[in-house]
Design a protein around this motif. Structure first.
Motif, PDB file in Angstrom:
ATOM      1  N   THR A 148      26.378   2.710 -14.727  1.00 12.76           N
ATOM      2  CA  THR A 148      26.307   3.506 -13.514  1.00 12.76           C
ATOM      3  C   THR A 148      26.541   2.551 -12.361  1.00 12.76           C
ATOM      4  OG1 THR A 148      25.070   5.239 -12.359  1.00 12.76           O
ATOM      5  CG2 THR A 148      23.825   3.273 -13.016  1.00 12.76           C
ATOM      6  N   SER A 149      27.067   3.036 -11.270  1.00 12.90           N
ATOM      7  CA  SER A 149      27.397   2.153 -10.142  1.00 12.90           C
ATOM      8  C   SER A 149      27.384   2.955  -8.855  1.00 12.90           C
ATOM      9  CB  SER A 149      28.769   1.503 -10.349  1.00 12.90           C
ATOM     10  OG  SER A 149      29.766   2.488 -10.517  1.00 12.90           O
ATOM     11  N   GLY A 150      27.525   2.247  -7.749  1.00 14.78           N
ATOM     12  CA  GLY A 150      27.542   2.886  -6.440  1.00 14.78           C
ATOM     13  C   GLY A 150      26.496   2.297  -5.519  1.00 14.78           C
ATOM     14  N   ARG A 151      26.169   3.027  -4.468  1.00 14.24           N
ATOM     15  CA  ARG A 151      25.177   2.591  -3.492  1.00 14.24           C
ATOM     16  C   ARG A 151      23.793   2.577  -4.145  1.00 14.24           C
ATOM     17  NH1 ARG A 151      26.001   6.293  -0.124  1.00 14.24           N
ATOM     18  NH2 ARG A 151      27.533   5.302   1.223  1.00 14.24           N
ATOM     19  N   TYR A 152      22.945   1.647  -3.729  1.00 11.42           N
ATOM     20  CA  TYR A 152      21.613   1.523  -4.311  1.00 11.42           C
ATOM     21  C   TYR A 152      20.677   2.567  -3.685  1.00 11.42           C
ATOM     22  CZ  TYR A 152      17.786  -1.054  -6.638  1.00 11.42           C
ATOM     23  OH  TYR A 152      16.738  -1.423  -7.455  1.00 11.42           O
ATOM     24  N   GLU A 153      20.856   3.811  -4.103  1.00  5.81           N
ATOM     25  CA  GLU A 153      19.934   4.887  -3.742  1.00  5.81           C
ATOM     26  C   GLU A 153      19.324   5.365  -5.056  1.00  5.81           C
ATOM     27  OE1 GLU A 153      21.771   7.903  -1.351  1.00  5.81           O
ATOM     28  OE2 GLU A 153      22.688   6.441   0.005  1.00  5.81           O
ATOM     29  N   PHE A 154      18.130   4.870  -5.329  1.00  6.04           N
ATOM     30  CA  PHE A 154      17.564   4.935  -6.668  1.00  6.04           C
ATOM     31  C   PHE A 154      17.471   6.358  -7.210  1.00  6.04           C
ATOM     32  CE2 PHE A 154      14.017   4.519  -9.764  1.00  6.04           C
ATOM     33  CZ  PHE A 154      14.601   3.578 -10.599  1.00  6.04           C
ATOM     34  N   ARG A 155      16.961   7.271  -6.408  1.00  4.63           N
ATOM     35  CA  ARG A 155      16.848   8.655  -6.878  1.00  4.63           C
ATOM     36  C   ARG A 155      18.128   9.436  -6.612  1.00  4.63           C
ATOM     37  NH1 ARG A 155      14.211  13.768  -4.219  1.00  4.63           N
ATOM     38  NH2 ARG A 155      13.885  15.126  -6.018  1.00  4.63           N
ATOM     39  N   ASN A 156      18.671   9.293  -5.392  1.00  2.00           N
ATOM     40  CA  ASN A 156      19.832  10.100  -5.017  1.00  2.00           C
ATOM     41  C   ASN A 156      21.002   9.904  -5.965  1.00  2.00           C
ATOM     42  OD1 ASN A 156      18.416  11.083  -2.865  1.00  2.00           O
ATOM     43  ND2 ASN A 156      19.550   9.972  -1.289  1.00  2.00           N
ATOM     44  N   LYS A 157      21.243   8.660  -6.383  1.00  2.00           N
ATOM     45  CA  LYS A 157      22.374   8.370  -7.268  1.00  2.00           C
ATOM     46  C   LYS A 157      22.019   8.561  -8.748  1.00  2.00           C
ATOM     47  CE  LYS A 157      25.226   7.027  -4.006  1.00  2.00           C
ATOM     48  NZ  LYS A 157      26.436   7.804  -3.659  1.00  2.00           N
ATOM     49  N   GLY A 158      20.747   8.892  -9.025  1.00  2.00           N
ATOM     50  CA  GLY A 158      20.360   9.119 -10.424  1.00  2.00           C
ATOM     51  C   GLY A 158      20.198   7.844 -11.223  1.00  2.00           C
ATOM     52  N   ILE A 159      19.949   6.719 -10.548  1.00  2.00           N
ATOM     53  CA  ILE A 159      19.758   5.454 -11.260  1.00  2.00           C
ATOM     54  C   ILE A 159      18.531   5.546 -12.156  1.00  2.00           C
ATOM     55  CG2 ILE A 159      19.389   2.965 -10.999  1.00  2.00           C
ATOM     56  CD1 ILE A 159      20.785   3.237  -8.235  1.00  2.00           C
ATOM     57  N   ASP A 160      17.486   6.233 -11.669  1.00  2.00           N
ATOM     58  CA  ASP A 160      16.278   6.424 -12.481  1.00  2.00           C
ATOM     59  C   ASP A 160      16.582   7.191 -13.762  1.00  2.00           C
ATOM     60  OD1 ASP A 160      16.914   8.691 -10.988  1.00  2.00           O
ATOM     61  OD2 ASP A 160      14.836   9.186 -10.475  1.00  2.00           O
ATOM     62  N   VAL A 161      17.381   8.235 -13.651  1.00  2.00           N
ATOM     63  CA  VAL A 161      17.752   9.049 -14.808  1.00  2.00           C
ATOM     64  C   VAL A 161      18.571   8.225 -15.801  1.00  2.00           C
ATOM     65  CG1 VAL A 161      19.121  11.036 -15.545  1.00  2.00           C
ATOM     66  CG2 VAL A 161      17.662  11.211 -13.528  1.00  2.00           C
ATOM     67  N   ILE A 191      28.354   6.858 -16.188  1.00  2.00           N
ATOM     68  CA  ILE A 191      27.354   7.918 -16.040  1.00  2.00           C
ATOM     69  C   ILE A 191      26.826   7.920 -14.609  1.00  2.00           C
ATOM     70  CG2 ILE A 191      25.164   8.827 -16.911  1.00  2.00           C
ATOM     71  CD1 ILE A 191      25.737   7.305 -19.526  1.00  2.00           C
ATOM     72  N   TYR A 192      26.957   9.068 -13.949  1.00  2.00           N
ATOM     73  CA  TYR A 192      26.538   9.207 -12.550  1.00  2.00           C
ATOM     74  C   TYR A 192      25.696  10.478 -12.410  1.00  2.00           C
ATOM     75  CZ  TYR A 192      30.587   6.123 -12.388  1.00  2.00           C
ATOM     76  OH  TYR A 192      31.494   5.126 -12.640  1.00  2.00           O
ATOM     77  N   PRO A 193      24.430  10.431 -12.803  1.00  2.00           N
ATOM     78  CA  PRO A 193      23.593  11.650 -12.819  1.00  2.00           C
ATOM     79  C   PRO A 193      22.985  11.968 -11.455  1.00  2.00           C
ATOM     80  CG  PRO A 193      22.406   9.817 -13.806  1.00  2.00           C
ATOM     81  CD  PRO A 193      23.745   9.271 -13.386  1.00  2.00           C
ATOM     82  N   SER A 194      23.821  12.133 -10.467  1.00  2.00           N
ATOM     83  CA  SER A 194      23.395  12.208  -9.074  1.00  2.00           C
ATOM     84  C   SER A 194      22.491  13.402  -8.789  1.00  2.00           C
ATOM     85  CB  SER A 194      24.614  12.295  -8.162  1.00  2.00           C
ATOM     86  OG  SER A 194      25.452  11.180  -8.334  1.00  2.00           O
ATOM     87  N   TYR A 195      21.514  13.151  -7.924  1.00  2.00           N
ATOM     88  CA  TYR A 195      20.694  14.222  -7.349  1.00  2.00           C
ATOM     89  C   TYR A 195      21.261  14.616  -5.987  1.00  2.00           C
ATOM     90  CZ  TYR A 195      16.826  16.673  -5.129  1.00  2.00           C
ATOM     91  OH  TYR A 195      16.070  17.604  -4.464  1.00  2.00           O
ATOM     92  N   TYR A 196      21.665  13.630  -5.201  1.00  2.00           N
ATOM     93  CA  TYR A 196      22.272  13.913  -3.892  1.00  2.00           C
ATOM     94  C   TYR A 196      23.581  13.152  -3.808  1.00  2.00           C
ATOM     95  CZ  TYR A 196      22.939  14.395   1.127  1.00  2.00           C
ATOM     96  OH  TYR A 196      23.460  14.700   2.360  1.00  2.00           O
ATOM     97  N   GLU A 197      24.695  13.883  -3.815  1.00  2.00           N
ATOM     98  CA  GLU A 197      26.019  13.254  -3.836  1.00  2.00           C
ATOM     99  C   GLU A 197      27.023  14.226  -3.241  1.00  2.00           C
ATOM    100  OE1 GLU A 197      27.979  10.571  -3.660  1.00  2.00           O
ATOM    101  OE2 GLU A 197      27.096   9.849  -5.535  1.00  2.00           O
ATOM    102  N   PRO A 198      27.285  14.121  -1.922  1.00  2.00           N
ATOM    103  CA  PRO A 198      28.212  15.063  -1.282  1.00  2.00           C
ATOM    104  C   PRO A 198      29.569  15.153  -1.982  1.00  2.00           C
ATOM    105  CG  PRO A 198      27.023  13.826   0.364  1.00  2.00           C
ATOM    106  CD  PRO A 198      26.669  13.208  -0.953  1.00  2.00           C
ATOM    107  N   TRP A 199      30.104  14.023  -2.402  1.00  2.00           N
ATOM    108  CA  TRP A 199      31.350  14.056  -3.174  1.00  2.00           C
ATOM    109  C   TRP A 199      31.164  13.278  -4.463  1.00  2.00           C
ATOM    110  CZ3 TRP A 199      35.284  16.803  -4.254  1.00  2.00           C
ATOM    111  CH2 TRP A 199      36.379  16.278  -4.943  1.00  2.00           C
ATOM    112  N   GLY A 200      31.322  11.970  -4.419  1.00  2.00           N
ATOM    113  CA  GLY A 200      31.176  11.158  -5.622  1.00  2.00           C
ATOM    114  C   GLY A 200      32.472  10.469  -5.986  1.00  2.00           C
ATOM    115  N   TYR A 201      32.738   9.337  -5.329  1.00  2.00           N
ATOM    116  CA  TYR A 201      33.975   8.615  -5.610  1.00  2.00           C
ATOM    117  C   TYR A 201      33.933   7.887  -6.943  1.00  2.00           C
ATOM    118  CZ  TYR A 201      37.867   8.633  -2.406  1.00  2.00           C
ATOM    119  OH  TYR A 201      39.007   8.974  -1.753  1.00  2.00           O
ATOM    120  N   THR A 202      32.749   7.415  -7.326  1.00  2.00           N
ATOM    121  CA  THR A 202      32.684   6.610  -8.547  1.00  2.00           C
ATOM    122  C   THR A 202      33.171   7.366  -9.784  1.00  2.00           C
ATOM    123  OG1 THR A 202      30.307   7.096  -8.469  1.00  2.00           O
ATOM    124  CG2 THR A 202      30.988   4.876  -7.851  1.00  2.00           C
TER     125      THR A 202
END
Length: 577
Positions: A318-331, A445-456
């Motif tokens: 998983t990759s992207g901005r370090y927004e732990f919950r918003n980007k679904g890093i926890d998931v 894997i990008y299990p986002s909770y908050y992701e207006p678009w999602g370039y990754t």
């Protein structure tokens, strides 16, 4: 909200759409690679450059002063006469080319010179537009002064080269540049203004503060929540810009709903984020990059863990901005850890968390092992981290590793590794640019909770890497719309249903999807990879630019009417005697 229907209906009505003679576009990320908006603008630049031939001019902040830019090259021949005039007007700028496909013209503004005028500027914005700068903190002042400088640059250029006979559009991205659109409304009202919010300040803040966003979206009051979460000033400039530009846009239907509820105005046009794939390697070059990236990623995992990982292990990330919950890093971490106990998993997995944290330096013990090219059968201390962290005790990823007792012992079928730096080819460990590392992955894997678009996920499938995302990401909704149903991994993208409260179900579905993928035959994997690349072609800028054309037309139509109405109001009254 006015998406593609406006574009089509204009022709049916017999009216040719208006297209600008000049476009000025500004963002904090022009020539300044810090996030996803950089990718939006830099990949779209080529398409606009082909249409406008140097009449598209990007404006960014001069953040580095005298330091060398990686993505900008000065050109003293460009607009030399105007630059001299701008200097006499007190503007300090650099003019050159943005080093991205299309090489568009870029102007970098030294905004620090406007700080002495800050209070006057804020006072005027309050008087004219009720923008509340009283509660400003953090990056607000820098953003405001840059945006003010951008507006002054456009005003100066317009008065030097252009006039009312030219159709001119000014496009501001995110709250940081909303000031510029408002200032230009006063300085040069003939210029049509567009504002794009890529994510609302208040929506991101609600989600980032672990509050349920979607179920209660209809009940939230944006102004009240901004006060509660202490972002009144950022919310204020964003909201006032939304209500005062000629065309308000956002990047997905899910964010358009958010804007309607939290900013009290629906978007006029939805502008989905496209991609330019002409830099994606092909054929033998792609296979070589994939092979090199896999070798390097696996070697890092082997050196860290002291485990002889199979060459055919699945590499996921998983990759992207370090927004732990918003980007679904926890998931992601929970799902990967859970796979250690999944009897259906058929291959070893090396799972990377590739998000830039507060890192200090590459680990010397890891670098020494990589340079020795030997095999090791003992792990390093903390065998899940590639770089030293300045906040080891407080880092969310490392705390989750500790909570779940993730230790990367030899018996673990899944090795989880935190790579907490920008992949720019100069990190000291992986030494690969992100786009060179991406082909080495088998699944993203990008299990986002908050992701207006999602370039990754879009980047992943462009590089033939199947991915998993959610229907709370704009990209996930687009993928479902493209397939006419919930997309599956065989389509190149697996879209999982996510809500405010189904965290555990999302974890379980990711685990079952990855386990099933580990059992795919080589032929089935190749079909997934081909489907991913094919789906990405539907999101090329050549397909999505039509939405921007609709926005340009709408902005120009509104600007013409706005100026005409203003002139009519100001016209002297004639008495009929």
């Amino acid at each position: 909200m006015l998406p593609l229907q406006h574009f089509i209906s204009s022709y049916f009505l017999g009216r040719k759409m208006l297209f600008p003679d000049y476009i000025f576009e500004t963002s904090w990320e022009v020539c300044n690679k810090v996030g996803g908006i950089y990718t939006v603008l830099s990949t779209r630049a080529k398409t606009l450059q082909e249409k406008l031939n140097d009449h598209i001019i990007f404006i960014g902040p001069d953040c580095r002063n005298e330091q060398q830019y990686s993505y900008f090259k000065s050109d003293d021949k460009l607009f030399a006469d105007w630059r001299r005039k701008a200097t006499t007007e007190g503007l300090t700028i650099k003019v050159g080319r943005w080093l991205v496909p299309g090489n568009p013209i870029a102007v970098l503004v030294d905004f620090k010179q406007f700080f002495p005028e800050k209070n006057h500027i804020y006072g005027k914005l309050w008087e004219d537009f009720q923008v509340d700068s009283l509660h400003a903190y953090g990056d607000y002042d820098d953003s405001a002064m840059f945006a003010y400088g951008a507006a002054k640059v456009v005003e100066s250029f317009y008065r030097f080269y252009l006039d009312d006979s030219k159709k001119v559009v000014f496009h501001a991205n995110e709250w940081q540049t909303g000031f510029a659109a408002l200032v230009l409304r006063e300085l040069v009202p003939q210029i049509a203004t567009i504002f794009t919010t890529h994510a609302t300040c208040i929506g991101r803040s609600i989600a980032g503060n672990n509050k349920p966003l979607y179920e209660y979206l209809w009940a939230y009051n944006g102004d009240q929540m901004a006060q509660e979460l202490n972002i009144q000033s950022k919310h204020s400039i964003e909201k006032q810009t939304v209500h005062n530009v000629d065309c308000f846009t956002t990047v997905s239907d899910i964010t358009a709903t958010e804007c309607r509820e939290l900013l009290d105005k629906p978007a006029d046009v939805v502008l989905p984020n496209g991609f330019e794939n002409d830099f994606v390697p092909r054929g033998a070059d792609f296979q070589k990059k994939r092979s090199d990236a896999r070798r390097r990623l696996l070697n890092v995992a082997r050196a860290l863990t002291g485990t002889q990982i199979d060459n055919d292990a699945l590499i996921v990330s998983t990759s992207g901005r370090y927004e732990f919950r918003n980007k679904g890093i926890d998931v992601f971490i929970e799902a990967m850890n859970g796979l250690n106990f999944d009897l259906n998993l058929k291959k070893q997995i090396v799972a990377f968390v590739e998000v830039p944290g507060w890192w200090g330096a590459p680990r010397k013990d890891l670098v020494d092992r990589l340079e020795s090219r030997q095999k090791f059968d003992t792990p390093l201390d903390t065998p899940m981290l590639t770089h030293h962290l300045n906040n080891m005790a407080d880092d969310a990823v490392m705390n989750t590793f500790r909570r779940l007792n993730i230790r990367n012992v030899p018996s673990d079928k899944v090795k989880l590794i935190f790579l907490p730096c920008y992949l720019n080819g100069n990190d000291g460990v992986l030494e690969l640019d992100y786009y060179d590392a991406l082909p080495g992955h088998d699944l993203c894997i990008y299990p986002s909770y908050y992701e207006p678009w999602g370039y990754t996920p879009l980047e992943a499938i462009a590089f033939k890497v199947p991915c998993i995302t959610t229907d709370l990401a704009g990209f996930g909704l687009w993928a479902n719309a493209a397939k006419g149903r919930y997309a599956e991994l065989e389509d190149g993208v697996k879209v999982i249903h996510r809500t405010d409260y189904n965290h555990a179900e999302v974890v379980d579905e990711i685990k079952s999807t990855v386990a099933a993928f580990s059992a795919f035959s080589k032929d089935k994997v190749n079909l997934c990879r081909k489907a991913a690349a094919k789906l990405s072609e539907q999101a090329l800028w050549s397909k999505f630019i039509r939405h921007y054309e609709a926005a340009y037309d709408l902005a120009l139509q509104h600007a013409i009417k706005r100026v005409s109405d203003k002139n009519t109001t100001r016209a002297p009254q004639v008495c009929d005697l």
